[in-house]
Design a protein around this motif. Structure first.
Motif, PDB file in Angstrom:
ATOM      1  N   HIS A  10       0.909  -1.241   0.103  1.00 46.87           N
ATOM      2  CA  HIS A  10       0.012  -0.132   0.012  1.00 46.87           C
ATOM      3  C   HIS A  10       0.782   1.249  -0.056  1.00 46.87           C
ATOM      4  CE1 HIS A  10      -3.994  -1.879   0.356  1.00 46.87           C
ATOM      5  NE2 HIS A  10      -3.270  -2.852   1.229  1.00 46.87           N
ATOM      6  N   SER A  11       0.279   2.431  -0.302  1.00 44.87           N
ATOM      7  CA  SER A  11       1.121   3.539  -0.457  1.00 44.87           C
ATOM      8  C   SER A  11       1.573   3.907   0.936  1.00 44.87           C
ATOM      9  CB  SER A  11      -0.135   4.804  -0.864  1.00 44.87           C
ATOM     10  OG  SER A  11      -0.908   4.977  -0.026  1.00 44.87           O
ATOM     11  N   LYS A  12       0.995   3.636   2.075  1.00 45.07           N
ATOM     12  CA  LYS A  12       1.417   3.966   3.203  1.00 45.07           C
ATOM     13  C   LYS A  12       2.364   3.044   4.026  1.00 45.07           C
ATOM     14  CE  LYS A  12      -2.484   1.568   5.362  1.00 45.07           C
ATOM     15  NZ  LYS A  12      -3.647   1.754   6.366  1.00 45.07           N
ATOM     16  N   TYR A  28      -9.257 -16.026   2.082  1.00 42.30           N
ATOM     17  CA  TYR A  28      -8.585 -14.719   1.544  1.00 42.30           C
ATOM     18  C   TYR A  28      -8.102 -13.941   2.814  1.00 42.30           C
ATOM     19  CZ  TYR A  28     -12.885 -12.288   1.166  1.00 42.30           C
ATOM     20  OH  TYR A  28     -14.103 -11.729   1.430  1.00 42.30           O
ATOM     21  N   THR A  29      -6.892 -13.190   2.721  1.00 44.06           N
ATOM     22  CA  THR A  29      -6.500 -12.310   3.450  1.00 44.06           C
ATOM     23  C   THR A  29      -7.036 -10.937   3.224  1.00 44.06           C
ATOM     24  OG1 THR A  29      -4.569 -13.659   4.137  1.00 44.06           O
ATOM     25  CG2 THR A  29      -4.529 -11.336   4.849  1.00 44.06           C
ATOM     26  N   GLU A  30      -6.931 -10.521   2.065  1.00 44.66           N
ATOM     27  CA  GLU A  30      -7.379  -9.053   1.442  1.00 44.66           C
ATOM     28  C   GLU A  30      -8.080  -9.256   0.142  1.00 44.66           C
ATOM     29  OE1 GLU A  30      -5.196  -4.657   0.950  1.00 44.66           O
ATOM     30  OE2 GLU A  30      -3.979  -6.659   1.739  1.00 44.66           O
ATOM     31  N   LYS A  31      -8.879  -8.211  -0.116  1.00 47.30           N
ATOM     32  CA  LYS A  31      -9.492  -8.183  -1.367  1.00 47.30           C
ATOM     33  C   LYS A  31      -9.402  -7.112  -2.099  1.00 47.30           C
ATOM     34  CE  LYS A  31     -14.220  -8.851  -3.206  1.00 47.30           C
ATOM     35  NZ  LYS A  31     -15.679  -8.880  -2.819  1.00 47.30           N
ATOM     36  N   LEU A  32      -9.209  -6.855  -3.275  1.00 49.21           N
ATOM     37  CA  LEU A  32      -9.022  -5.608  -3.966  1.00 49.21           C
ATOM     38  C   LEU A  32     -10.017  -5.580  -4.992  1.00 49.21           C
ATOM     39  CD1 LEU A  32      -5.142  -5.177  -4.632  1.00 49.21           C
ATOM     40  CD2 LEU A  32      -6.681  -4.151  -2.690  1.00 49.21           C
ATOM     41  N   ASP A  33     -10.975  -4.753  -4.992  1.00 55.98           N
ATOM     42  CA  ASP A  33     -12.080  -4.494  -6.091  1.00 55.98           C
ATOM     43  C   ASP A  33     -11.635  -3.846  -7.133  1.00 55.98           C
ATOM     44  OD1 ASP A  33     -14.133  -5.746  -4.432  1.00 55.98           O
ATOM     45  OD2 ASP A  33     -14.622  -4.113  -3.272  1.00 55.98           O
ATOM     46  N   SER A  59     -10.150   4.137  -6.592  1.00 55.89           N
ATOM     47  CA  SER A  59     -10.814   5.288  -6.005  1.00 55.89           C
ATOM     48  C   SER A  59     -10.568   5.882  -4.764  1.00 55.89           C
ATOM     49  CB  SER A  59     -12.385   4.983  -6.076  1.00 55.89           C
ATOM     50  OG  SER A  59     -12.695   3.858  -5.186  1.00 55.89           O
ATOM     51  N   THR A  60     -10.082   5.017  -3.835  1.00 56.64           N
ATOM     52  CA  THR A  60      -9.666   5.423  -2.369  1.00 56.64           C
ATOM     53  C   THR A  60      -8.207   5.278  -2.206  1.00 56.64           C
ATOM     54  OG1 THR A  60     -10.142   3.120  -1.638  1.00 56.64           O
ATOM     55  CG2 THR A  60     -11.927   4.739  -1.672  1.00 56.64           C
ATOM     56  N   GLU A  61      -7.357   4.651  -2.939  1.00 55.62           N
ATOM     57  CA  GLU A  61      -6.086   4.456  -2.487  1.00 55.62           C
ATOM     58  C   GLU A  61      -5.333   4.129  -3.718  1.00 55.62           C
ATOM     59  OE1 GLU A  61      -5.346   1.168   0.233  1.00 55.62           O
ATOM     60  OE2 GLU A  61      -6.772  -0.111  -0.810  1.00 55.62           O
ATOM     61  N   LYS A  62      -3.936   3.898  -3.551  1.00 56.47           N
ATOM     62  CA  LYS A  62      -2.725   3.539  -4.575  1.00 56.47           C
ATOM     63  C   LYS A  62      -2.382   2.161  -3.765  1.00 56.47           C
ATOM     64  CE  LYS A  62      -2.030   7.710  -7.404  1.00 56.47           C
ATOM     65  NZ  LYS A  62      -0.994   8.363  -7.630  1.00 56.47           N
TER      66      LYS A  62
END
Length: 374
Positions: free
Chosen positions: A30-32, A59-64, A90-93
């Motif tokens: 993530h960007s952070k 799953y641990t994480e999901k990207l729409d 739309s909310t992050e990079k």
């Protein structure tokens, strides 16, 4: 003990309820974040599911990827060098890193195909890989396109998509508590009379866990199960996954499978044992009964008495006055005096009568023997 790949693939398909288009190892940041983390990724539908490894069921994480705005490479194409792509959502990079440029190009081709619903231009892929993209494109268009058949009856609520927060809160059972695993086990251990099943949040977002206390021949045993939320309802993570429509059905499944030996944990409610006496009435309020109001008297005109009657009638003694009777010892004296007065009154009356008679003599009378005669 690791499960066979076929079993893992089947469980993931049950949980996600989406077709698998592509999969493989990659790194994500993530960007952070400062460092990349290693995951096993699966492109299912228009979503990228990330697992810790290729043996993990959930799953641990999901990207729409529906929210994907752009996918840019951070470095020019170099065949044997790792490739990093920046995905602008739309909310992050998010940055994805592949171990080689060829692997990165395949990932880019599949992601852009399912997102834009068309084959990307200027792809450096083999003919077989391009053919796979065409098959994925046709499958995704068919999955997303509305049906040309007549409209079907309304679908059940649990099939219309992920339940909303309001609907989910109404379906959560009474034994749901916002506690950790240790807190749930402590509640069951200290209060066995209140129940044996607690539903709680999972450490994974939007998922749940179930903690139960089961009595065996060797004593009470604490067990924890994972409950995963999917589009079609919830999946109980057992050796053979079980899909149900609501959290209440999750509880029902465990209760029936244990032959009703388990029951939901419902804390006992305190009850009062004393009746509080009523407080006295405020001083400003008068609790004594009011006396009845006197009825008004009728207005009657006063009685008029004639003056003649007042003169004739003797005066009556006023109220409170007393009439003093005569002394009986003076009775003989009074009688004698009364008799003397009576005689004198009679004598006087006779004299008056005679005098009046002599003065009125008739003209036909004559004197006889010195007396007047007729």
């Amino acid at each position: 003990m690791s499960r066979p790949p076929r079993v893992v693939h089947k469980r993931r398909e049950t949980i996600t309820a989406l077709p698998l288009y592509y999969s493989g190892h990659l790194l994500k940041k993530h960007s952070k974040d400062t460092d990349f983390k290693k995951y096993y990724g699966e492109l299912r539908g228009c979503s990228l599911f990330l697992y810790k490894d290729d043996t993990q069921d959930t799953y641990t994480e999901k990207l729409d990827l529906d929210q994907l705005k752009s996918m840019e490479s951070d470095s020019p194409y170099q065949k044997k060098e790792p490739t990093v792509f920046t995905l602008s959502l739309s909310t992050e990079k998010v940055q994805l890193k592949m171990d080689s440029a060829d692997t990165g190009e395949v990932w880019r081709g599949f992601i852009l195909t399912v997102v834009k619903k068309e084959l990307p231009s200027k792809l450096q892929l083999m003919p077989g890989q391009v053919l796979q993209l065409k098959e994925v494109l046709a499958q995704e268009i068919k999955r997303k396109s509305p049906s040309s058949r007549p409209p079907l009856p309304p679908r059940p609520g649990f099939l219309s998509g992920p339940p909303s927060k309001d609907k989910l809160s109404s379906e959560i059972a009474e034994c749901f508590f916002d506690v950790t695993r240790k807190e749930a086990e402590k509640m069951l251990e200290e209060n066995p009379e209140c129940g044996s099943i607690i539903l709680r949040p999972s450490t994974m977002p939007n998922n749940y866990a179930l903690t139960l206390r089961q009595v065996s021949s060797s004593g009470p045993v604490m067990k924890n199960y994972r409950v995963t939320q999917i589009n079609a309802g919830f999946v109980i993570e057992l050796e053979t996954p079980v899909t149900v429509s609501s959290l209440k059905d999750v509880l029902k499944y465990f209760i029936e499978k244990t032959e009703y030996r388990l029951c939901p944990f419902i804390p006992s409610q305190p009850y009062d044992t004393l009746i509080v006496e009523a407080s006295p009435a405020p001083k400003c309020l008068n609790t004594t009964p009011r006396a009845p109001k006197p009825l008004p008297k009728a207005q009657v005109s006063p009685m008029l008495r004639s003056q003649t009657k007042e003169k004739i009638l003797p005066n009556k003694p006023d109220e409170g006055e007393y009439v003093i009777p005569d002394d009986p010892s003076d009775s003989s004296l009074n009688l004698a005096q009364l008799d003397d007065e009576l005689r004198r009154a009679l004598k006087q009356r006779r004299e008056n009568i005679y005098v009046s008679t002599d003065e009125k003599v008739s003209p036909y009378e004559t004197k006889l023997n010195g007396k007047t005669t007729m």
